[in-house]
Write a protein that holds these residues in place. Structure first.
Motif, PDB file in Angstrom:
ATOM      1  N   GLN A  35       0.869  -1.178   0.000  1.00  0.00           N
ATOM      2  CA  GLN A  35       0.000   0.000   0.000  1.00  0.00           C
ATOM      3  C   GLN A  35       0.909   1.231   0.000  1.00  0.00           C
ATOM      4  O   GLN A  35       2.124   1.104   0.194  1.00  0.00           O
ATOM      5  N   ALA A  37       1.482   3.785   2.012  1.00  0.00           N
ATOM      6  CA  ALA A  37       2.235   4.274   3.180  1.00  0.00           C
ATOM      7  C   ALA A  37       3.500   3.459   3.409  1.00  0.00           C
ATOM      8  O   ALA A  37       4.493   3.967   3.921  1.00  0.00           O
ATOM      9  N   THR A  38       3.457   2.176   3.051  1.00  0.00           N
ATOM     10  CA  THR A  38       4.661   1.352   3.165  1.00  0.00           C
ATOM     11  C   THR A  38       5.317   1.177   1.799  1.00  0.00           C
ATOM     12  O   THR A  38       6.458   0.729   1.707  1.00  0.00           O
ATOM     13  N   HIS A  65      -3.993   4.500   1.813  1.00  0.00           N
ATOM     14  CA  HIS A  65      -3.772   5.044   3.156  1.00  0.00           C
ATOM     15  C   HIS A  65      -3.627   6.564   3.144  1.00  0.00           C
ATOM     16  O   HIS A  65      -4.200   7.272   3.951  1.00  0.00           O
ATOM     17  N   ASP A 119       1.639  -4.889   4.744  1.00  0.00           N
ATOM     18  CA  ASP A 119       0.594  -4.390   5.624  1.00  0.00           C
ATOM     19  C   ASP A 119       0.172  -5.555   6.502  1.00  0.00           C
ATOM     20  O   ASP A 119      -0.004  -6.675   6.021  1.00  0.00           O
ATOM     21  N   SER A 120       0.014  -5.280   7.780  1.00  0.00           N
ATOM     22  CA  SER A 120      -0.196  -6.383   8.719  1.00  0.00           C
ATOM     23  C   SER A 120      -1.538  -7.084   8.529  1.00  0.00           C
ATOM     24  O   SER A 120      -1.722  -8.188   9.034  1.00  0.00           O
ATOM     25  N   HIS A 121      -2.470  -6.455   7.824  1.00  0.00           N
ATOM     26  CA  HIS A 121      -3.761  -7.117   7.616  1.00  0.00           C
ATOM     27  C   HIS A 121      -3.865  -7.888   6.311  1.00  0.00           C
ATOM     28  O   HIS A 121      -4.967  -8.277   5.877  1.00  0.00           O
ATOM     29  N   ILE A 361      -6.637   5.125  10.274  1.00  0.00           N
ATOM     30  CA  ILE A 361      -5.222   5.421  10.506  1.00  0.00           C
ATOM     31  C   ILE A 361      -5.039   6.924  10.790  1.00  0.00           C
ATOM     32  O   ILE A 361      -3.987   7.513  10.540  1.00  0.00           O
ATOM     33  N   ARG A 379      -8.243  -1.774  15.320  1.00  0.00           N
ATOM     34  CA  ARG A 379      -7.259  -1.336  16.321  1.00  0.00           C
ATOM     35  C   ARG A 379      -7.793  -0.130  17.083  1.00  0.00           C
ATOM     36  O   ARG A 379      -8.383   0.767  16.464  1.00  0.00           O
ATOM     37  N   ARG A 384      -4.154   6.634  18.163  1.00  0.00           N
ATOM     38  CA  ARG A 384      -4.171   6.262  16.746  1.00  0.00           C
ATOM     39  C   ARG A 384      -5.239   7.016  15.952  1.00  0.00           C
ATOM     40  O   ARG A 384      -5.098   7.280  14.762  1.00  0.00           O
ATOM     41  N   ARG A 495       6.533   9.374   5.103  1.00  0.00           N
ATOM     42  CA  ARG A 495       7.048   8.010   4.993  1.00  0.00           C
ATOM     43  C   ARG A 495       8.174   7.854   3.957  1.00  0.00           C
ATOM     44  O   ARG A 495       8.964   6.929   4.028  1.00  0.00           O
ATOM     45  N   SER A 535       1.254  -2.847  13.535  1.00  0.00           N
ATOM     46  CA  SER A 535       1.415  -2.760  12.084  1.00  0.00           C
ATOM     47  C   SER A 535       2.721  -3.366  11.594  1.00  0.00           C
ATOM     48  O   SER A 535       3.607  -3.721  12.373  1.00  0.00           O
ATOM     49  N   SER A 536       2.834  -3.433  10.276  1.00  0.00           N
ATOM     50  CA  SER A 536       4.036  -3.974   9.632  1.00  0.00           C
ATOM     51  C   SER A 536       5.021  -2.871   9.301  1.00  0.00           C
ATOM     52  O   SER A 536       6.058  -3.137   8.719  1.00  0.00           O
ATOM     53  N   ARG A 537       4.701  -1.616   9.638  1.00  0.00           N
ATOM     54  CA  ARG A 537       5.503  -0.493   9.144  1.00  0.00           C
ATOM     55  C   ARG A 537       6.974  -0.647   9.504  1.00  0.00           C
ATOM     56  O   ARG A 537       7.336  -0.692  10.675  1.00  0.00           O
TER      57      ARG A 537
END
Ligand code: MIC
Ligand code: SF4
Length: 645
Positions: A35, A37-38, A65, A119-121, A361, A379, A384, A495, A535-537
């Motif tokens: 995505q 943002a990452t 995002h 992304d963690s989801h 987010i 979350r 957040r 980012r 998150s995975s960020r």
């Protein structure tokens, strides 16, 4: 040998290692997603690896995002991402098309395939029987370069579903029940695999809701079987040819077991500030709220929004709150328009926002001071939402809609008859906001579009044998990546600019951290259990690395963050004796000998010069992790591998 669904997919994709819990295995990756943002840093790293085109079956770059374009930054990022996708042979999903996980489920995810996403989801695709894992961007870049993804072979937790959800109780309540039992770290090192007669009562988007929020248990992923329901969903998406049956062999054994009788569930809620803090809605019913927010990758499917529309039909939202809705995709919106149900939402007073992550987010719709916000998201970490003292409660679409009407937290069963909704036999297919990959002879001509928001990545030196410095911060249990590297409308746009975003590391905990870290020439972070959950960020590792962090010493780590620390050359260590956590304080001067990391299970010695004591630390690094750390991180390591090839 009898196998579960997860074991079958892992076995088909294993290219190295022994398939036994705890062993490191390398898996061939079929699909990737990123995505925005990452994504920018992921693709900067992919560029640096130096491969001419992605080597997966399918890779998609989504923009969902970072869509509040308050200045040039996000727009710059989107243009860069589009040019990269065209240059390297990816699909590009344009802003407004939808949330990556919802779109991937609708259009690309396939039973039996492996998927990793920055992304963690990403495990949302487990709802359609993909083996889908969230990872740091660099790991996704490496997978796009055709290299396997390494992970510890997970334990399989079989979750048997029986019965059928009662009216007003929904898939969200199933995963909230799982979280009630496992809390935010009970899934660590595990795959949550659903089976049993209750599974066939759940549609694919409902399964996806459950798989999505399995992430909050710390699980590696969640997965459902691929059955007739899966087939019908794929056919309705005009992808029937991609269906394969995939079920656990009769008699296959799970490492652990849990049973949930769907018929016995009731509406549940996760209280502030943890998704694992679950109670029945009835216990807090009557509390006045200031905001209801519906959407996110957990609950924004057509099924969810049809339910909401039909609950709101003919009502006006309560005077004391506002209601925002972020649909998951344009397919969802087109259906709501076609069926007329969009009218119910608009007429009731909902603020229809973009098909993006949005408030989930902190991209707009922050609650008021000390506001109580009821959200269908996954979350509710402190701050957040964009408002530090807001209280976020996580619920199903049914609870959210009932609350929007009444103005107080409402058990939806009080509303009477459950609305009947009709799902389309065939979905509206309109892929015109996906740009397809270019053929190789055209893609090689594409030039990268790099606006001033895209800054080059910093270089990182090799790891020395002894790490020296001060403890710069000491934190407690369950510190999230939202604490370490906050997101939200002000910070996410940075980012692609590591020096700038580093100024916000640990902002919610101690805003002086970045300044002190730079001034001291770096140092150490001390933490408690489940450090780095959420998150995975990879920015939660990359930015601290930029500030000079040498090692993070904690009681235990969350999976993705641990991998990200290794990827960026920060040594992740744990206390051998948990009580030693109490013997170190902020400001202490430490020396940590990391010369022997290659030896598995090796004890690492820490000398606390300030207190004149020595304590023992441990690491869970594989040989390869140690090699990567020594090289200064995964990017320099991968580059040498690619050159050798
Ligand atoms: C999140 O839900 O925290 C995010 C924003 O989607 C992150 C990714 C990111 O920080 O960009 C995630 O879950 O991995
Ligand atoms: Fe987006 Fe929220 Fe899902 Fe993260 S959890 S991908 S921010 S909708």
């Amino acid at each position: 040998m009898l196998r579960t669904v997860a074991e079958k997919i892992i076995n088909e994709h294993i290219v190295e290692g022994k398939p036994a819990p705890g062993e490191e295995v390398a898996l061939k990756i079929d699909q990737t997603l990123t995505q925005d943002a990452t994504g920018t840093v992921t693709y900067l790293q992919f560029e640096a690896i130096g491969i001419p085109r992605v080597r997966t079956e399918l890779s998609v770059s989504y923009v969902d995002h970072n869509t509040l374009q308050t200045d040039f930054k996000n727009a710059d990022d989107h243009r860069y991402l589009q040019s990269v996708a065209m240059r390297y042979g990816l699909y590009f999903s344009r802003p407004g098309n939808g949330i990556c996980h919802q779109l991937h489920l609708e259009r690309f995810a396939r039973p039996g395939k492996t998927l990793i996403g920055s992304d963690s989801h990403t495990p949302t695709a487990g709802g359609i029987s993909s083996f889908a894992i969230g990872a740091g961007g660099l790991d996704v870049a490496v997978a796009m370069a055709g290299m396997p993804y390494r992970l510890k072979y997970p334990r399989i937790l079989g979750i048997k579903l029986t019965g059928k959800l009662p009216d007003w109780v929904s898939a969200k309540d199933v995963i909230l029940e799982v979280l009630r039992r496992l809390d935010v770290k009970g899934g660590k090192g595990k795959v949550l695999e659903y089976f049993g007669p209750g599974v066939e009562t759940l549609s694919v988007p409902e399964r996806a809701t459950i798989a999505n929020m399995g992430t909050e248990t710390g699980a590696t992923t969640s997965i459902f079987p691929s059955d007739g329901v899966t087939r019908a969903f794929l056919e309705a998406q005009e992808r029937g040819d991609q269906w394969i049956p995939l079920e656990a062999d009769a008699g296959a054994e799970y490492d652990e077991f849990m049973e949930i009788n769907l018929s016995e569930l009731e509406p549940l809620v996760a209280l502030p500030h943890s998704p694992g803090n679950v109670k029945p809605v009835s216990e807090i019913a009557g509390m006045e709220v200031q905001q209801v927010a519906i959407g996110s990758c957990t609950n924004s499917s057509l099924h969810d929004l049809k339910i909401v529309a039909n609950i709101l039909k003919g009502h006006t939202i309560a005077d004391n709150l506002h209601l925002t809705i972020n649909p998951g995709s344009r397919q969802v919106v087109e259906h709501l328009i076609e069926s007329g149900e969009m009218q119910y939402l608009v007429a009731a007073g909902a603020r229809i926002l973009e098909n993006t992550c949005g408030p989930c987010i902190g991209m707009g719709a922050a609650p008021p001071s000390q506001g109580i916000s009821i959200r269908t998201f996954n979350r509710n970490f402190e701050g957040r939402s964009g408002t530090k003292d807001a209280q976020i409660y996580l619920v199903s679409p049914e609870v959210a809609a009932a609350t929007a009407i009444r103005g107080v937290i409402t058990d939806p069963r009080e509303l009477g008859d459950y609305p009947e909704i009709e799902m389309p036999k065939r979905f509206i297919i309109n892929d015109n906001m996906f740009i397809s990959p270019l053929p190789p002879d055209e893609s090689v001509k594409v030039k990268f579009v790099r606006g001033p928001n895209i800054k080059p990545l910093p270089d990182f030196p090799r790891l020395p044998d002894t790490l020296k410095g001060e403890v710069l911060i000491k934190v407690g249990d369950n510190v999230t990546t939202d604490h370490i590297m906050p997101a939200g409308a002000k910070i996410i746009p940075l980012r692609s600019n590591i020096p700038e975003i580093s100024k916000h590391v640990f902002e919610p905990v101690d805003p002086s951290f970045p300044h002190r870290a730079l001034e001291q020439g770096g140092g150490f972070i001390i933490g408690g259990e489940n450090y780095g959950q959420g998150s995975s960020r990879e920015h939660a590792a990359l930015a601290p690395k930029y500030l000079g962090i040498k090692a993070v010493i904690v009681k235990s780590f969350a999976r993705i963050h641990l991998a990200n620390l290794v990827n960026f050359g920060i040594v992740p260590l744990t206390f051998k004796h948990l009580e030693d956590y109490d013997s170190i304080d902020i400001g202490d001067n430490l020396e940590v000998a990391v010369g022997n990391l290659e030896r598995e299970q090796a004890v690492v010695r820490l000398r606390n010069l300030t207190r004149d004591i020595e304590i023992e630390l441990m690491h869970s690094l594989s040989q390869l992790d140690a090699e990567i750390l020594k090289a200064g991180g995964k990017l320099p390591w991968v580059k040498t591998k690619v050159r050798k090839r």
